[in-house]
Design an enzyme around this catalytic site. Sequence first.
Site, PDB file in Angstrom:
ATOM      1  N   ASP A  22       0.858  -1.166   0.000  1.00  0.00           N
ATOM      2  CA  ASP A  22       0.000   0.000   0.000  1.00  0.00           C
ATOM      3  C   ASP A  22       0.912   1.238   0.000  1.00  0.00           C
ATOM      4  OD1 ASP A  22      -2.257   1.424   0.049  1.00  0.00           O
ATOM      5  OD2 ASP A  22      -2.950   0.758   2.015  1.00  0.00           O
TER       6      ASP A  22
ATOM      7  N   ASP B 149      -8.121  -7.272  -0.634  1.00  0.00           N
ATOM      8  CA  ASP B 149      -7.399  -7.358   0.632  1.00  0.00           C
ATOM      9  C   ASP B 149      -8.309  -6.782   1.702  1.00  0.00           C
ATOM     10  OD1 ASP B 149      -6.894  -4.388  -0.002  1.00  0.00           O
ATOM     11  OD2 ASP B 149      -6.150  -4.608   2.041  1.00  0.00           O
TER      12      ASP B 149
ATOM     13  N   CYS C  76     -13.301 -27.844   6.818  1.00  0.00           N
ATOM     14  CA  CYS C  76     -12.066 -27.068   6.863  1.00  0.00           C
ATOM     15  C   CYS C  76     -10.906 -27.944   7.334  1.00  0.00           C
ATOM     16  CB  CYS C  76     -12.251 -25.888   7.817  1.00  0.00           C
ATOM     17  SG  CYS C  76     -10.867 -24.747   7.809  1.00  0.00           S
TER      18      CYS C  76
ATOM     19  N   CYS D 182      -7.934 -26.605   8.296  1.00  0.00           N
ATOM     20  CA  CYS D 182      -6.968 -25.783   9.039  1.00  0.00           C
ATOM     21  C   CYS D 182      -6.630 -26.459  10.365  1.00  0.00           C
ATOM     22  CB  CYS D 182      -7.522 -24.380   9.276  1.00  0.00           C
ATOM     23  SG  CYS D 182      -8.602 -24.223  10.707  1.00  0.00           S
TER      24      CYS D 182
ATOM     25  N   CYS E  78      -9.569 -26.474  12.943  1.00  0.00           N
ATOM     26  CA  CYS E  78     -10.676 -27.388  12.678  1.00  0.00           C
ATOM     27  C   CYS E  78     -10.247 -28.859  12.689  1.00  0.00           C
ATOM     28  CB  CYS E  78     -11.338 -27.054  11.344  1.00  0.00           C
ATOM     29  SG  CYS E  78     -12.198 -25.482  11.387  1.00  0.00           S
TER      30      CYS E  78
ATOM     31  N   HIS F 236      -7.852 -20.222  10.930  1.00  0.00           N
ATOM     32  CA  HIS F 236      -9.118 -20.710  10.362  1.00  0.00           C
ATOM     33  C   HIS F 236      -9.744 -19.684   9.412  1.00  0.00           C
ATOM     34  CE1 HIS F 236     -13.099 -22.187   9.719  1.00  0.00           C
ATOM     35  NE2 HIS F 236     -13.510 -20.963  10.015  1.00  0.00           N
TER      36      HIS F 236
HETATM   37 ZN   LIG Z   1     -10.815 -24.172  10.013  1.00  0.00          ZN
END
Ligand SMILES: [Zn+2]
Length: 386
Positions: free
Chosen positions: A92, A266, A304, A306, A309, A335
């Site tokens: 930026d 973003d 998910c 991740c 999870c 997550h």
């Molecule tokens: Zn997750």
Amino acid sequence: MTAFNWRCEAVDGRARAGVLETAHGPVATPTFMPVGTVGTVKAMTMDAVRSTGAGIVLGNTYHLMLRPGAERVRALGGLHRMMDWPGPILTDSGGFQVMSLGALRKLDQDGVTFQSHIDGSKHRLDPERSTAIQYVLDATITMCFDECPALPAEAEAIAASMRLSMRWAARSREAFVQREGYGQFGIVQGGVEPELRAESAKALCDIGFEGYAIGGLAVGEGQELMFATLDVTTPLLPGDKPRYLMGVGTPDDLLGGVERGVDMFDCVMPTRAGRTARAYNERGTLNLRNARFATDARPISPDCDCLACSRHSRAYLHHLFRADEILGPMLLTWHNLAYYQRMMRGLRAAIIAGDLAAHGAALRAAWAQGDWTEDEWPQPSIPPVP
Ligand SMILES: [Zn+2]
């Protein structure tokens, strides 16, 4: 070396799937860029960011010039080396942060003088200096230094601000050092006034950039006006260049942006929400501080992969936030970024399959449905130990 180039792979309605080629590797679009303001995606290691499938991250000129300083970043091998992210980085320009300083900054036709929010020291940013700092940081994508007025504002004030930004865009382009695989984006301004957006888009296209951003939205105008502004703006931008909607947004905002031909986004939302116990999933949002999660043995999402999870329950995350443990923000940021990246991959696949309308309708219907009931939950409620 690779030339900086965006290649379109599929079009569905106005939505596009493509690949952005850069000196630091390719990025599949549409893409969501996690925000790494001061050289870190807050609460995440870069391995964790990579594991979510992120292809490009953001850095911020204003914050990095003040601390640790652009020359310090260069001495540490550049922003990529310093933060351990060899992939593309977009910086930026600092314009938005400087404008947000209110009484701490003084705007003139040439640039902005401001006081550091850290120690009150005096600094100046103008198109040439912002562009030079982004060069020193080694940004893959450099943004033009512009002025971003807060909405609502009088059309006359928006017009004057946009025209100033267009003069600054020409100066930013002049100051940009062309390097193979690097690019610079112009930023369309003009508030929610279609004729001002058109004037701004034309001014930037006449200068010519490697990509085009749409700025000055998601600043309080509401989703309907934001979408209406995208409807009149994206058709005015070159079809063979990437388009970036700055500072947006919720999953629903991203879907609407992709449907209107935006390739890059973003936002601090998934990372900030992750630090304040708010989780995004296929059924909307959850506030994990809520007492009803104290005994909920299910993961945040059944779909998910991740770390949060695959290993942990909502009840454990609830406990971590209640106990103010630092692992709570870490797991939940992971997550949320994983969810955003998975959603973007799903949109990209739907565009390639020519199926975006149905896919988008299904996403919206599921968000509106709210959390899974125990009956709807597709698997045993305590995740197996891996
Ligand atoms: Zn997750």
